[in-house]
Design a protein around this motif. Structure first.
Motif, PDB file in Angstrom:
ATOM      1  N   GLY A  93       0.794  -1.218   0.000  1.00 10.56           N
ATOM      2  CA  GLY A  93       0.000   0.000   0.000  1.00 10.56           C
ATOM      3  C   GLY A  93       0.825   1.266   0.000  1.00 10.56           C
ATOM      4  N   LYS A  94       2.047   1.201   0.512  1.00  6.79           N
ATOM      5  CA  LYS A  94       2.909   2.394   0.523  1.00  6.79           C
ATOM      6  C   LYS A  94       3.482   2.680  -0.855  1.00  6.79           C
ATOM      7  N   GLU A  95       3.832   1.622  -1.566  1.00  3.36           N
ATOM      8  CA  GLU A  95       4.447   1.792  -2.884  1.00  3.36           C
ATOM      9  C   GLU A  95       3.414   2.013  -3.977  1.00  3.36           C
ATOM     10  N   GLY A  96       2.192   1.524  -3.737  1.00  8.93           N
ATOM     11  CA  GLY A  96       1.155   1.678  -4.742  1.00  8.93           C
ATOM     12  C   GLY A  96       1.205   0.595  -5.800  1.00  8.93           C
ATOM     13  N   LEU A  97       0.293   0.663  -6.750  1.00 11.31           N
ATOM     14  CA  LEU A  97       0.178  -0.336  -7.805  1.00 11.31           C
ATOM     15  C   LEU A  97       1.371  -0.282  -8.749  1.00 11.31           C
ATOM     16  N   THR A  98       1.954  -1.433  -9.042  1.00 12.37           N
ATOM     17  CA  THR A  98       3.121  -1.504  -9.921  1.00 12.37           C
ATOM     18  C   THR A  98       2.829  -2.413 -11.120  1.00 12.37           C
ATOM     19  N   THR A  99       3.706  -2.328 -12.113  1.00 13.24           N
ATOM     20  CA  THR A  99       3.585  -3.196 -13.293  1.00 13.24           C
ATOM     21  C   THR A  99       3.693  -4.658 -12.891  1.00 13.24           C
ATOM     22  N   ALA A 100       4.610  -4.951 -11.939  1.00 12.82           N
ATOM     23  CA  ALA A 100       4.779  -6.332 -11.472  1.00 12.82           C
ATOM     24  C   ALA A 100       3.497  -6.839 -10.814  1.00 12.82           C
ATOM     25  N   ASP A 101       2.784  -5.967 -10.073  1.00 13.92           N
ATOM     26  CA  ASP A 101       1.505  -6.361  -9.470  1.00 13.92           C
ATOM     27  C   ASP A 101       0.511  -6.773 -10.549  1.00 13.92           C
ATOM     28  N   ARG A 102       0.475  -6.005 -11.619  1.00  9.92           N
ATOM     29  CA  ARG A 102      -0.447  -6.314 -12.717  1.00  9.92           C
ATOM     30  C   ARG A 102      -0.112  -7.659 -13.349  1.00  9.92           C
ATOM     31  N   GLU A 103       1.193  -7.931 -13.498  1.00  4.98           N
ATOM     32  CA  GLU A 103       1.607  -9.203 -14.100  1.00  4.98           C
ATOM     33  C   GLU A 103       1.250 -10.382 -13.197  1.00  4.98           C
ATOM     34  N   VAL A 104       1.450 -10.220 -11.873  1.00  2.74           N
ATOM     35  CA  VAL A 104       1.071 -11.277 -10.931  1.00  2.74           C
ATOM     36  C   VAL A 104      -0.443 -11.470 -10.963  1.00  2.74           C
ATOM     37  N   ALA A 105      -1.194 -10.368 -11.017  1.00  6.14           N
ATOM     38  CA  ALA A 105      -2.654 -10.457 -11.065  1.00  6.14           C
ATOM     39  C   ALA A 105      -3.107 -11.231 -12.300  1.00  6.14           C
ATOM     40  N   SER A 106      -2.411 -11.023 -13.409  1.00  6.64           N
ATOM     41  CA  SER A 106      -2.745 -11.741 -14.635  1.00  6.64           C
ATOM     42  C   SER A 106      -2.550 -13.250 -14.445  1.00  6.64           C
ATOM     43  N   MET A 107      -1.457 -13.635 -13.748  1.00  7.32           N
ATOM     44  CA  MET A 107      -1.221 -15.051 -13.436  1.00  7.32           C
ATOM     45  C   MET A 107      -2.354 -15.612 -12.588  1.00  7.32           C
ATOM     46  N   LEU A 108      -2.791 -14.817 -11.607  1.00  2.00           N
ATOM     47  CA  LEU A 108      -3.822 -15.282 -10.683  1.00  2.00           C
ATOM     48  C   LEU A 108      -5.178 -15.438 -11.372  1.00  2.00           C
ATOM     49  N   MET A 109      -5.478 -14.535 -12.277  1.00  2.77           N
ATOM     50  CA  MET A 109      -6.758 -14.607 -12.987  1.00  2.77           C
ATOM     51  C   MET A 109      -6.875 -15.916 -13.758  1.00  2.77           C
ATOM     52  N   ARG A 110      -5.740 -16.415 -14.259  1.00  2.00           N
ATOM     53  CA  ARG A 110      -5.760 -17.638 -15.061  1.00  2.00           C
ATOM     54  C   ARG A 110      -5.982 -18.892 -14.216  1.00  2.00           C
ATOM     55  N   THR A 111      -5.797 -18.799 -12.896  1.00  2.00           N
ATOM     56  CA  THR A 111      -5.979 -19.972 -12.037  1.00  2.00           C
ATOM     57  C   THR A 111      -7.448 -20.318 -11.837  1.00  2.00           C
ATOM     58  N   GLY A 112      -8.312 -19.330 -11.943  1.00  2.00           N
ATOM     59  CA  GLY A 112      -9.731 -19.563 -11.682  1.00  2.00           C
ATOM     60  C   GLY A 112     -10.045 -19.758 -10.213  1.00  2.00           C
ATOM     61  N   LYS A 113      -9.073 -19.493  -9.326  1.00  2.00           N
ATOM     62  CA  LYS A 113      -9.265 -19.685  -7.888  1.00  2.00           C
ATOM     63  C   LYS A 113      -9.843 -18.420  -7.234  1.00  2.00           C
ATOM     64  N   LYS A 114     -10.378 -18.590  -6.035  1.00  2.00           N
ATOM     65  CA  LYS A 114     -10.819 -17.466  -5.234  1.00  2.00           C
ATOM     66  C   LYS A 114      -9.598 -16.672  -4.784  1.00  2.00           C
ATOM     67  N   VAL A 115      -9.539 -15.383  -5.109  1.00  2.00           N
ATOM     68  CA  VAL A 115      -8.407 -14.524  -4.765  1.00  2.00           C
ATOM     69  C   VAL A 115      -8.893 -13.396  -3.867  1.00  2.00           C
ATOM     70  N   ILE A 116      -8.207 -13.220  -2.745  1.00  2.00           N
ATOM     71  CA  ILE A 116      -8.488 -12.113  -1.825  1.00  2.00           C
ATOM     72  C   ILE A 116      -7.347 -11.119  -1.937  1.00  2.00           C
ATOM     73  N   LEU A 117      -7.661  -9.902  -2.335  1.00  2.00           N
ATOM     74  CA  LEU A 117      -6.636  -8.876  -2.527  1.00  2.00           C
ATOM     75  C   LEU A 117      -6.382  -8.153  -1.203  1.00  2.00           C
ATOM     76  N   VAL A 118      -5.140  -8.261  -0.718  1.00  2.00           N
ATOM     77  CA  VAL A 118      -4.757  -7.674   0.569  1.00  2.00           C
ATOM     78  C   VAL A 118      -3.738  -6.568   0.327  1.00  2.00           C
ATOM     79  N   VAL A 119      -4.098  -5.352   0.697  1.00  2.00           N
ATOM     80  CA  VAL A 119      -3.190  -4.213   0.544  1.00  2.00           C
ATOM     81  C   VAL A 119      -2.492  -4.011   1.884  1.00  2.00           C
ATOM     82  N   ASN A 120      -1.226  -4.398   1.946  1.00  2.00           N
ATOM     83  CA  ASN A 120      -0.463  -4.358   3.202  1.00  2.00           C
ATOM     84  C   ASN A 120       0.216  -3.000   3.397  1.00  2.00           C
ATOM     85  N   LYS A 121       0.706  -2.813   4.612  1.00  2.00           N
ATOM     86  CA  LYS A 121       1.457  -1.615   5.010  1.00  2.00           C
ATOM     87  C   LYS A 121       0.575  -0.367   5.034  1.00  2.00           C
ATOM     88  N   VAL A 122      -0.732  -0.563   5.290  1.00  2.00           N
ATOM     89  CA  VAL A 122      -1.643   0.556   5.498  1.00  2.00           C
ATOM     90  C   VAL A 122      -1.840   0.668   7.006  1.00  2.00           C
TER      91      VAL A 122
END
Length: 441
Positions: A93-122
């Motif tokens: 949460g301190k660094e904000g959204l990054t390109t690497a976050d988007r790439e990881v999110a793309s990997m997760l979307m392909r799993t079809g699993k339940k994903v809980i997005l946790v924004v840490n360091k808030v």
């Protein structure tokens, strides 16, 4: 259905291991302000409102890196995602959204699993950072703002986790045989575990020190449930320089403390070293079951009595744990690998065995008739009664006339007779001697 699995994933240094440790309630994963510290999947049991589940911490995902270790970390994280019922996607949460976050999110979307997005360091969830809402772009629903360090909003995360489990998930606490694979660095511990599991569950590299954490891996064989614990190689103190390396040694010793059976791996080509003896001593002193596995036996030039001579040398050097079975294996050629788990299971059963009091005292009486107890100044040792008071490890209490008369050599004689009569293969045996009329603790 098996126990539900929750995987924590994200790019490096977003606080995954801190979150993991807070959820399981103890410091299991190494936490260090250095990207890439957690390399493998780290397992632990967790519980929330009487719901039990397995939690996996993973190494940080670097989606675009070609580095060998980082690419293997990415592979391990992918395996964890495939295994998981629920995935915690942790972002900074301190660094904000990054390109690497988007790439990881793309990997997760392909799993079809339940994903809980946790924004840490808030640190103040009531006052969200201005760029907090950028995380909605990931398309993973409403982000949960947390502070892993301060455990803020943990209840919301854990409620979301348990509500996401399948209805038929087994959330009861389990009883497993815990097996720790211990030894010096680079003797083949991780390779053995991968071989036993039939998959690449642990990162394997010829670089000594690749395994930094103690890694718990549940598996089942012939209807028996096990937890395999791969440990960081234990080096001599003079060779432990980095803080992370020191944590690894501490974690390996802790793995010995919480396991039922230790598989002490020795490199056949190098032979038994002083460090091997120290590691064996730690397991012996902890009262754990021990199996000595001599690995890389395929590299040894054989003659008629090579194995017999090697075994005799080991037994001579490890007299303090002569009870430990020795097996000769080759992980590379998968020779005698099945003996590892079979022997460990037998040792775990020996460690939990309880001897009937009548049979024990009958054996002790026969032993005293065969070899008279020692005497001093005309007074002879008398053993009135013996009973087993505990298991894991087996503990025997002897009621005697005078503690000073129980010589070490006679206690060893009695131990040998108990082993001859009842087995106890692979486990140490503890004795306590009480004088007549003396109360136990």
């Amino acid at each position: 259905m098996s126990k539900p699995i929750v995987a924590i994933v994200g790019r490096p240094n977003v606080g995954k291991s801190t979150l993991f440790n807070k959820i399981v309630g103890k410091r299991v994963s190494i936490v260090e302000d250095t990207p890439g510290v957690t390399r493998d999947r780290i397992y632990a049991e967790a519980e929330w409102n009487s719901v039990h589940f397995a939690l996996i911490d993973t190494g940080g995902i670097e989606p675009s890196s070609n580095d060998v270790i980082l690419s293997q970390m990415r592979e391990q994280a992918q395996i964890a995602m495939d295994m998981a019922d629920v995935i915690l996607f942790v972002v900074d949460g301190k660094e904000g959204l990054t390109t690497a976050d988007r790439e990881v999110a793309s990997m997760l979307m392909r799993t079809g699993k339940k994903v809980i997005l946790v924004v840490n360091k808030v640190d103040k969830p009531t006052r969200l950072p201005d760029d907090f809402y950028d995380f909605y772009e990931l398309g993973m629903g409403e982000p949960i703002a947390v502070s892993a360090v301060n455990m803020l909003n943990f209840g919301d995360v854990l409620d979301e986790i348990v509500e996401s489990f399948p209805d038929d998930a087994d959330t009861e606490e389990e009883d497993n045989i815990k097996i720790a694979v211990i030894g010096k660095p680079n003797v083949g511990k991780s390779s053995l575990i991968n071989c036993l599991l039939g998959e690449k569950r642990v990162i394997v590299s010829p670089i000594a020190g690749t395994t930094r954490d103690s890694i718990d891996t549940p598996f089942e064989k012939d209807g028996e449930k096990y937890i395999l614990i791969d440990t960081a190689g234990i080096r001599r103190k003079s060779k432990v320089n980095e803080d992370i390396e020191k944590y690894s040694v501490i974690r390996a010793i802790a793995a010995i403390e919480r396991c039922d059976v230790c598989i002490l791996m020795i490199d056949a080509a190098e032979g038994l070293s002083e460090q091997d003896k120290k590691i064996a001593g730690a397991a012996h002193e902890a009262g754990k079951g021990i199996v000595v596995a001599v690995n890389k036996w395929d590299l040894i030039e054989k003659e008629t009595n090579t194995m017999r001579d090697f075994r005799r040398e080991l037994e001579s050097e490890l007299l303090f744990m002569s009870y430990a079975p020795i097996i000769f294996i080759s992980v590379a050629e998968k020779k005698r690998i099945d003996q590892v788990i079979a022997t460990a299971k037998a040792v775990a059963e020996s460690r939990a065995m309880r001897v009937p009091t009548g049979q024990l005292n009958s054996l002790i009486q026969d032993a005293m008739m065969m070899k008279q107890p020692p005497s001093d100044k005309g007074r002879r040792l008398r053993i009135y009664y013996a009973t087993q008071v505990a298991v894991k490890p087996p503990l025997f209490s002897f009621q005697i006339n005078k503690r000073e008369l129980m010589h070490f050599s006679y206690a060893r004689y009695l131990e040998n007779k108990i082993r001859e009569g009842f087995g106890f293969n692979g486990t140490s045996i503890k004795f306590v001697f009480r004088e007549k009329g003396e109360k136990g603790e």
